[in-house]
Design a protein around this motif. Structure first.
Motif: not given
Ligand code: HEM
Ligand code: HDD
Ligand code: HEM
Lengths: 443, 342
Positions: A9-14, A80-82, A364-366, A377-379
């Motif tokens: 998730t981290l990789m794709t979102l970043s 499960n979250f979705m 932005i990334q930071a 620890p929450w989703i």
């Molecule tokens: C686009 C910019 C975003 C970036 C770069 C980003 C980055 C991250 C990172 C680094 C994690 C891992 C956290 C960890 O495991 O410690 C994460 C988890 C997650 N993010 Fe984001 N996020 C972004 C936006 C979003 C948005 C808008 C959503 C809502 C739909 C979202 C949903 C999630 C979910 C479901 C997880 C996994 C659960 C969790 O680790 O809490 N993210 N994201």
């Protein structure tokens, strides 16, 4: 499989956020350039809009690809979250799709109709839905993320979701600051990225007025949006103090609840004592409550297993430092260019300008890593832990490798294709071809 | 009509639209690669660039609409399908990335026309239906196990199932057939005689395999899922109608007449078959675990989604109309007389 799912998730979102930020911000920049061009009847600005648009098509396409990936991955990695989120926060996700439709349709039309209309202004109008659609899609997705941070709009009764109110869930307390901050940072970052490109062309020997106009315009926009960002960021801090105090406390290594709290920048942690840090008296209380006497809740008030990782301190500091720097730097540039200070055309200053785009992207990334890791620890804060949301499938590792390969190829491809495209058709050549170099007034 | 039925109908309709527009896109890429391979390259390239480049992102959104919408209306599908489809869906995502990046890098960008890329793009058009269509087989039941309350996919059963393979073959044949019929019409409109002849030939070639495998699947189902089979037979008249429409298309293409009508009949053929199949699947989303009733979201969310859908449609339909008027029904554009790309 929570760990692997988090990595993917981290990789794709970043990766997606790089393209998404450009996707949200650049249409506005194109609009402004085209508007200025039409108003001043200056061919340079029109060409600027056109050349930006050409590059934009490429980043959009990669944005669509990575966006589709994250959209589907949310269900694949966090079923499960979705399942739970689908019941409560599906509305903005669904609305986002219409924003995508709107943006994609008008972008197709806009790109394939240059010079098709007699009246330039008609073509300009087509860009408005593109910019609106892109901004709307980021608003909706940010609303979903706000819900994860400050869930509301439902009750849990014996493990069942009841009394769901989709609208209440959509407008959680995190929404105003988060949406505003995400939008203004997207505009700010896009402006700096385009400024970097113009500065780079000027460094590389092209001394054309075209690039100077581009640089001045984008730096002005960068200044406006970085000031807005800092102001909204301050409000984000106040939001955190009220609704997610553990995140703010972890970001500031703030252990004891106290008023007149000081802000700690960088440093290292020794037990509960920050060392080698820059300390700004009262600043944390001001960030949290607007007054030096404000009481800021410390980490010791929270159960051990609900405290986010403390290294988010560095993420927060990186974001804030870069934000302050970029606001300061663009201020110096704009005033300097306006008053004709020689330093703004110095080589080292140009290099700093080239750096501003990458630095904004880093901020932005930071920022995102800070909010996302800071939610741990929450989703779904207070309701579902990250480990409970994850898939039980055992093949996530393999998918990580596959997608990592994909993103490397897409990333390199973007850079190679963009630089080749502009190299083959430099602006001087295009201006000569158009033979209508009117110039417009000097900037 | 219950909310559940409205929800599934909306999703099914958008899935149908995706099947049609995506088939055109996937098939065209394959034909393009094939003609590059057999050195007839430039015949199709122009047409593909003119029609596909402006609309592929819109095509992609139909797909996004489906998988976002289904989570909204039927959240429990996230649990069952999300957990089991990790690998096939990720492969589909990679293939979609190949296509998206081809448009980005090869047609808009620096015009990298490396042959390997054209082949990969073409091949992805065949592999994508093959990666996505097994979901239909999985939904028939028998391929998913519940272990300790967690679903997992039985790959061995899936890959040795004749049903799965017939669905895969059908999806590929249908993609090529739909695409060829559409391109025949488009090339004819563009006044490109050579291209018309080429794709017309493809349309005739792929008509046979499409109808044979489609019929085959109905018989496979008899053994695999008798309940569904019985429901299908009850709707025999819809399939008969679909078959007549099929004959109409083939006749027109064969007689080189009225290609526009031929394409409309084809859409009708797939529409009736697709909805007959969907209706006979009712009420299951996944035999025998999941029906549209027990996986449905709460009422307030359902109503909110439907309102959003209607509002969204009000925005979408005029925009789509504008898009098609400019790129599908504008004679000069289709003929390539005007090029206004940024
Ligand atoms: C686009 C910019 C975003 C970036 C770069 C980003 C980055 C991250 C990172 C680094 C994690 C891992 C956290 C960890 O495991 O410690 C994460 C988890 C997650 N993010 Fe984001 N996020 C972004 C936006 C979003 C948005 C808008 C959503 C809502 C739909 C979202 C949903 C999630 C979910 C479901 C997880 C996994 C659960 C969790 O680790 O809490 N993210 N994201
Ligand atoms: C160009 C990027 C950029 C810059 C210069 C800044 N930020 Fe930021 N910040 C973001 C990019 C960002 C972001 C990526 O957009 C975040 C992540 C999630 C979000 O809502 O916005 C964010 C989140 C975020 C949060 C957490 C909000 C939450 O979790 O709900 C706070 C408190 C701040 N920011 C505060 C600031 C302050 C005081 C800044 C001072 C200049 C600042 N930011 C500059
Ligand atoms: C806040 C961070 C995000 C922003 C600002 C954002 C914005 C965008 C934008 C503007 C696009 C259109 C492509 C482009 O113009 O580049 C896009 C594509 C997409 N995004 Fe994101 N996005 C974010 C995070 C996410 C997340 C967390 C998801 C997952 C739910 C997501 C799902 C998608 C999808 C599915 C697409 C493809 C749409 C299409 O097919 O046209 N985005 N995103």
């Amino acid at each position: 499989m929570a760990f692997q799912s988090r990595i993917l998730t981290l990789m794709t979102l970043s990766f997606h956020i790089i393209y998404a930020t450009i996707g949200v911000g650049v249409p506005l920049m194109i609009m402004i350039a085209q508007w200025v061009g039409i108003r001043k009847n200056d061919e340079h600005y029109i060409l600027l809009a056109r050349r930006w648009a050409r590059g934009f098509v490429i980043t959009v396409a990669v944005g669509v690809v990575t966006g589709t990936a994250i959209g589907l991955q949310l269900s694949l990695l966090w079923p499960n979250f979705m399942q739970m989120a689908g019941n409560v926060i599906a509305l903005p996700l669904f609305m986002e799709v219409f924003a995508f439709f709107f943006e994609a349709i008008f972008l197709g039309i806009y790109l394939y109709t240059w010079d098709r209309f007699e009246d330039q202004r008609k073509h300009f109008l087509l860009l408005i839905p593109v910019a609106l659609g892109a901004a709307a899609s980021s608003v909706f997705i940010t609303i979903v993320n706000s819900f994860m941070n400050a869930p509301q709009g439902f009750d849990v009764l014996n493990g069942e979701l009841v009394n769901v109110s989709p609208l209440l869930a959509m407008f959680s307390p995190a929404v105003p600051t988060k949406v505003a901050h995400v939008l203004s940072t997207a505009f700010m970052t896009s402006a700096f990225v385009l400024a970097s490109i113009a500065a780079y062309r000027l460094m590389r020997g092209s001394n054309h007025i075209y690039h100077k106009k581009a640089l001045f315009l984008t730096m002005k926009l960068g200044l406006v949006f970085s000031v807005a960002t800092a102001i909204i960021g301050d409000f984000s801090g106040k939001y955190l103090a009220e609704y997610q105090p553990e995140k703010l406390a972890a970001a500031e290594w703030h252990f004891e609840t106290e008023s007149e709290a000081e802000l700690v920048l960088f440093g290292v942690l020794d037990g509960e004592e920050p060392k080698y840090a820059i300390r700004i008296p009262y600043a944390l209380s001001i960030l949290a409550h607007g007054v030096p006497s404000g009481e800021v809740i410390g980490l010791n008030d929270f159960p051990e297993d609900e405290i986010p990782p403390l290294w988010i301190h560095y993420l927060f500091d990186t974001m804030v430092t870069l934000g302050m720097w970029l606001a300061f730097f663009s201020f110096v540039y704009v005033v300097g260019a306006w008053r004709g200070w020689p330093i703004v055309t110095r080589k080292w200053f140009r290099w700093l300008t080239v750096l501003s785009g990458p630095l904004a992207m880093l901020a932005i990334q930071a920022g995102w890593w800070f909010t996302e890791v800071g939610r741990q620890p929450w989703i779904l804060r207070g309701y579902m832990k990250t480990s409970e949301g994850a898939t039980t499938s055992g093949q996530v590792d393999l998918m990580i490798v596959m997608f990592a390969g994909l993103y490397v190829i897409l990333g390199i491809g973007t850079v190679v294709v963009l630089s080749r495209m502009y190299k083959r058709n430099p602006v001087e050549k295009e201006l000569a071809q158009r033979e209508s170099v009117k110039g417009g007034e000097e900037s | 009509m219950t909310l559940e039925i409205i929800g599934i109908s909306v999703l099914w309709l958008f899935l149908f639209l995706y099947v049609i527009v995506a088939s055109i896109d996937f098939g065209a890429g394959f034909f393009n690669a094939y003609s590059a391979f057999s050195d007839k390259q430039h015949i199709l390239t122009g047409i593909i660039q003119r029609y596909l480049s402006p609309v592929w992102e819109v095509t992609n959104v139909f797909f996004v609409f489906f998988f976002v919408g289904i989570i909204g209306f039927f959240p429990q599908t996230a649990f069952y399908y999300g957990t089991t489809l990790l690998v096939p869906a990720s492969i589909a995502l990679i293939l979609l990335a190949v296509r998206g990046s081809y448009y980005a890098f090869a047609t808009y960008g620096a015009k990298i026309n490396h042959r390997g890329y054209i082949y990969m793009y073409g091949l992805s058009g065949l592999l994508l239906p093959a990666a996505l269509s097994p979901v239909l087989a999985i939904s028939e039941g028998g391929f998913m196990r519940l272990e300790g309350g967690q679903p997992s996919l039985d790959y061995w059963a899936l890959f040795t199932s004749p049903l799965m393979w017939s669905i895969v073959v059908l999806s590929i044949a249908a993609v090529l057939y739909i695409s060829a019929v559409f391109l025949t019409w488009y090339a004819w409109k563009a006044g490109d005689e050579k291209a018309t002849q080429l794709v017309r030939k493809y349309a005739l070639i792929w008509a046979g395999p499409t109808i044979v495998t489609a019929t085959g699947i109905i018989f496979e189902l008899r053994g695999h899922n008798p309940e569904h089979y019985a429901n299908l037979l009850d709707l025999w008249w819809m399939f008969a109608l679909s078959f007549l429409l099929f004959l109409g298309t083939v006749f027109l293409i064969w007689k080189k007449r009225n290609y526009g009508l031929a394409f409309i009949l084809l859409v009708g053929q797939f529409f009736t078959a697709f909805f007959a199949y969907g209706a006979s699947h009712y009420p299951y989303l996944l035999y025998p675990h999941l029906t549209i009733y027990d996986s449905f979201t709460n009422e307030s969310m359902a109503i909110a989604l439907i309102i959003a859908f209607i509002a969204g449609l009000g925005l979408l339909l005029p925009s789509l109309y504008l898009l098609f008027r400019l790129f599908l029904f504008d004679k000069d554009y289709v003929k390539g007389k005007s090029d206004y790309h940024a």
